[in-house]
Write an enzyme that holds these catalytic residues in place. Structure first.
Site, PDB file in Angstrom:
ATOM      1  N   GLU A 106       0.803  -0.347   0.165  1.00  0.00           N
ATOM      2  CA  GLU A 106      -0.016   0.142  -0.103  1.00  0.00           C
ATOM      3  C   GLU A 106       1.085   1.216  -0.414  1.00  0.00           C
ATOM      4  O   GLU A 106       0.712   2.259  -0.629  1.00  0.00           O
ATOM      5  CB  GLU A 106      -1.043  -0.120   1.173  1.00  0.00           C
ATOM      6  N   GLU A 126      -5.302  -9.178   3.538  1.00  0.00           N
ATOM      7  CA  GLU A 126      -5.267  -9.360   4.163  1.00  0.00           C
ATOM      8  C   GLU A 126      -6.613  -9.913   4.921  1.00  0.00           C
ATOM      9  O   GLU A 126      -7.044 -10.351   6.138  1.00  0.00           O
ATOM     10  CB  GLU A 126      -6.227  -7.702   4.340  1.00  0.00           C
TER      11      GLU A 126
END
Ligand SMILES: NC(=O)c1ccc[n+]([C@@H]2O[C@H](COP(=O)([O-])OP(=O)(O)OC[C@H]3O[C@@H](n4cnc5c(N)ncnc54)[C@H](O)[C@@H]3O)[C@@H](O)[C@H]2O)c1
Length: 706
Positions: A106, A126
């Site tokens: 990210e 995730e």
């Protein structure tokens, strides 16, 4: 080396943000503070024309600090930091290597350009932890590569290599050779070409990639990949927002969703298991002063199913191993099985032919116990017979070098009695592998009352190179996993004798989240295996005439499971698909008539409760008896060895999520129906409910006692 994890270096017009936070450059609070300072410095300097972000050591940022998940939310902090990075007025290049996961990817998405060493792997895992990429991943990735590809990547949660990353569109260039040099060249070439910042946040999601049908498809995919869970669906929701919202709006939305997910049972359960697996290696009372023995070579006695798999574990760890059998034909069969397993790994692209050759070369065979004299550890995996094992251990005692660890892979035998066959019971320990031993991650390490701390530590540490998750247990019948399995499978068998079909039972368990229904598991393992274990150990079981009699009925009818195409189900030759079989059902019905078992209608809930409650209850017995060091170890056993869903956190964690009182009441309810023989609640369960204690409270109090 400075103790600051982040420093800024200069190379002419370039600024390099260099991160050094071993072992895997986790984005800890210190790193975030360092990055903030670095950005301030860069903003203050007037002569910087491009920025490179890279990490030293084995990898670029491997991800966020999972240790922070249980603390206060950090999303806003991440968001502001990554936004500041993206807002820089000069081009920012992420130069990546190693395994770039979650928050690590990210932050790279918030850079303006992304380059990587050829072997770099990328993933957003995730959703498997019950959360969503919460540091901008759900908003920036679809802007870069389109909503559909972003969702496929997020939902699959699987790592991709550089080729795929380029194809997907989030990697600009692969850098051969030295990455630091390559990154500087790349940044300078951007400047030469007059390229400026290219902010992901200013892009729009390509509408062609974000049709309503696409979102429907991905929603269906999230349901299919993650049944009983919502993180996948939440990720779809977050990506949908990216299509219409500004980056700022989208990020706020993502933060709200991410925090909501972190509070969910599915996320707390998965993260509990993550830490439980890390902690299971620690043995209180055996400190640094106890040194594990170095394991430079190993021996295995018995070249059957288990011995072969265990030999592969050692060879994969680079440890030379001597595989011994008393029977030349068995040894030949064993080595052929090993060759077959390696060949299939090569066929599936998991190993190169050269690697397979090299590993096979580490496995020597022998018919002579004398060849085990140099082994640092010897694992016995002969037939399950006390007499035989005692004979084998007496022979090992005669040949093994002093201090060698002598381990047994027994599932049911008393290891204390095996140890007594040697003059060195302190060196004897259980190493209970699971089948297939080269695949299953669980290793139950079983200590006797006499096993030395050195032997325990050696085996607990050996688990790491063998790529096993070790759980330490004391000797008891069935150890942890199989002991808890006993009541779980007992009920499944009893329920089919009460008239439910095998599919009804297995589907109820699978719908709840078990990787495979237990009756299908019996078919896979061999119905005869269970029958033989129960016959050989009849004295260990309660005097219930219906006990494991579904197995016996099928066994008597010659139905051994997948190996002969019929068991609880029917199988077509060479296939594993279960087919309902009226013949099996008729056999089970006849058995229940013989046993005068009253038919009963079963809801899925009843099937789930009747199988799971005894399993959980036995966990409380095991914990109360001190068989394991901690409740979380039981969770590790069941999630890593028995297909218990990680998102439910393992049996002990799950018991608390339904409420210990619910479990206790359930035990009482079924005791009223079926009698006390199998439904007596564990004393520890009663104690916790009566005193209104959590498992953690009880463990803390226990530690405080001298
Ligand atoms: N199969 C499983 O799923 C499983 C799982 C966990 C533990 N175990 C345990 O592992 C052990 C081995 O099981 P398995 O399924 O691999 O058995 P197996 O029958 O496949 O193999 C046993 C091997 O031991 C050899 N052997 C017999 N006597 C010997 C001796 N005196 N010296 C050397 N070799 C001898 C046999 O020739 C045979 O090759 C048992 O204790 C079993 O309970 C099995």
């Amino acid at each position: 080396m400075s103790s600051q994890p982040v420093r800024v270096e200069r190379d002419g017009e370039l600024a390099l943000i260099v991160v050094h936070n071993p072992p895997v450059n986790t984005i800890t609070a210190d790193v975030r503070a360092g990055l903030r300072e670095a950005l301030e410095k860069i903003r203050a300097a007037r002569d910087i024309r491009a920025v490179i972000l890279r990490c030293e050591g084995s990898t670029f940022f491997s991800g966020a600090d999972i240790g922070e998940f249980s603390g206060p939310p950090r999303e806003v902090e991440y968001r502001l930091l990554f936004n500041d990075l993206e807002a820089l007025g000069v081009p920012v290049v992420a130069a990546m290597h190693g395994t770039v996961m979650g928050g690590g990817l990210e932050i790279a998405l918030a850079c303006h350009y992304r380059i990587a060493a050829p072997t770099t792997r990328f993933a957003l895992p995730e959703v498997t932890l019950g959360i969503i990429p919460g540091a901008g991943g759900t908003q920036r990735l679809p802007r870069l590569i389109g909503a559909e590809r972003a969702l496929e990547f997020i939902l699959s949660a699987k790592p991709v290599g550089t080729e795929q990353a380029k194809e997907l569109g989030f990697l600009d260039q692969v850098i051969e050779g030295d990455l630091a040099t390559g990154a500087r060249d790349y940044a300078r070439s951007l400047l030469t070409q007059g390229k400026g910042p290219r902010r992901t946040g200013e892009m729009k999601v390509d509408p062609a990639t974000a049709s309503p049908e696409m979102f429907e498809r991905q929603t269906a995919q999230a349901r299919k990949l993650y049944p009983n869970r919502t993180a996948g669906l939440t990720a779809v929701d977050a990506v949908r927002k990216a299509v219409t919202a500004t980056l700022a709006e989208g990020l706020e939305y993502e933060t709200a969703l991410a925090n909501d997910r972190k509070a969910s049972v599915e996320s707390r359960g998965a993260i509990h298991v993550f830490f439980a697996e890390r902690d299971s290696r620690r043995v209180p009372g055996i400190g640094d002063e106890t040194r594990a023995l170095p394991i430079k070579s190993a021996g295995i006695v018995g070249a059957g199913t288990m011995g072969g798999g265990i030999a592969i574990c050692f060879a994969n760890a680079g440890i030379p191993v001597t595989l011994l059998d008393s029977n030349p034909a068995s040894l030949e069969r064993g080595i052929a099985n090993i060759a077959g397993i390696y060949q299939s790994m090569v066929d599936r692209g998991r190993l190169t032919a050269a690697e397979s050759e090299q590993r096979r070369g580490l496995i020597r065979t022998s018919l002579d116990y004398g060849d085990l004299k140099d082994a640092d550890v010897i694992v016995e995996a002969v037939f399950e017979s006390m007499d035989l094992k005692r004979t084998v251990f007496a022979k090992l005692d005669a040949v093994a070098k002093p201090g060698a660890v002598l381990a047994t892979n027994t599932s049911t035998l008393d290891i204390e009695a095996i140890a007594e066959a040697t003059s060195r019971p302190g060196d004897v320990i259980g190493m209970h592998f699971f089948s297939p031993a080269n695949v299953m991650p669980l290793l139950e390490v079983v200590r006797t009352t006499r096993t030395t701390p050195v032997a325990i530590k050696t085996v607990m540490e050996l688990a790491k190179p063998l790529r096993k998750t070790p759980v330490l247990a004391k000797v008891c019948y069935g150890f942890v996993g199989n002991r808890m399995m006993e009541g779980y499978a007992r009920e499944a068998q009893r329920i089919v004798l009460e008239g439910a079909t095998p599919r009804q039972v297995d589907s109820a368990l699978e719908d709840w989240g078990m990787a495979m229904g237990i009756l299908a598991v019996f078919d896979m393992a061999g119905v005869d295996v269970g029958v033989n274990v129960h016959r050989a150990n009849a004295s260990q079981y309660p005097p219930d005439p219906s006990y494991y009699q579904a197995d016996v009925a099928l066994y008597d009818a010659g139905r051994m499971g997948q190996k002969n195409g019929k068991g609880y189900y029917r199988y077509e030759a060479g296939k594993r698909a279960r087919i309902d079989d009226p013949e099996a059902i008729a056999i089970l019905n006849r058995k229940s008539v013989d046993l005068q078992i009253a038919p009963r209608a079963h809801s899925s809930q009843e099937i789930q409760e009747r199988c799971l409650f005894p399993l959980l209850n036995e966990g409380f017995r095991i914990l109360g008896e001190g068989i394991v060091l901690r409740a979380a170890d039981i969770d590790v056993v069941w999630t890593s060895g028995y297909g218990f869903p990680r998102y439910r956190g393992g049996p002990m964690f799950y018991a608390e999520t339904i409420g210990l009182e619910t479990l206790l009441n359930g035990m009482h309810r079924y005791r009223d129906i079926f009698g006390p023989m199998h439904w007596e609640p564990a004393p520890l369960l009663v104690e916790l409910v009566t005193k209104k204690l959590t498992i953690a409270d009880w463990e803390t109090r226990k530690q405080a006692r001298p």
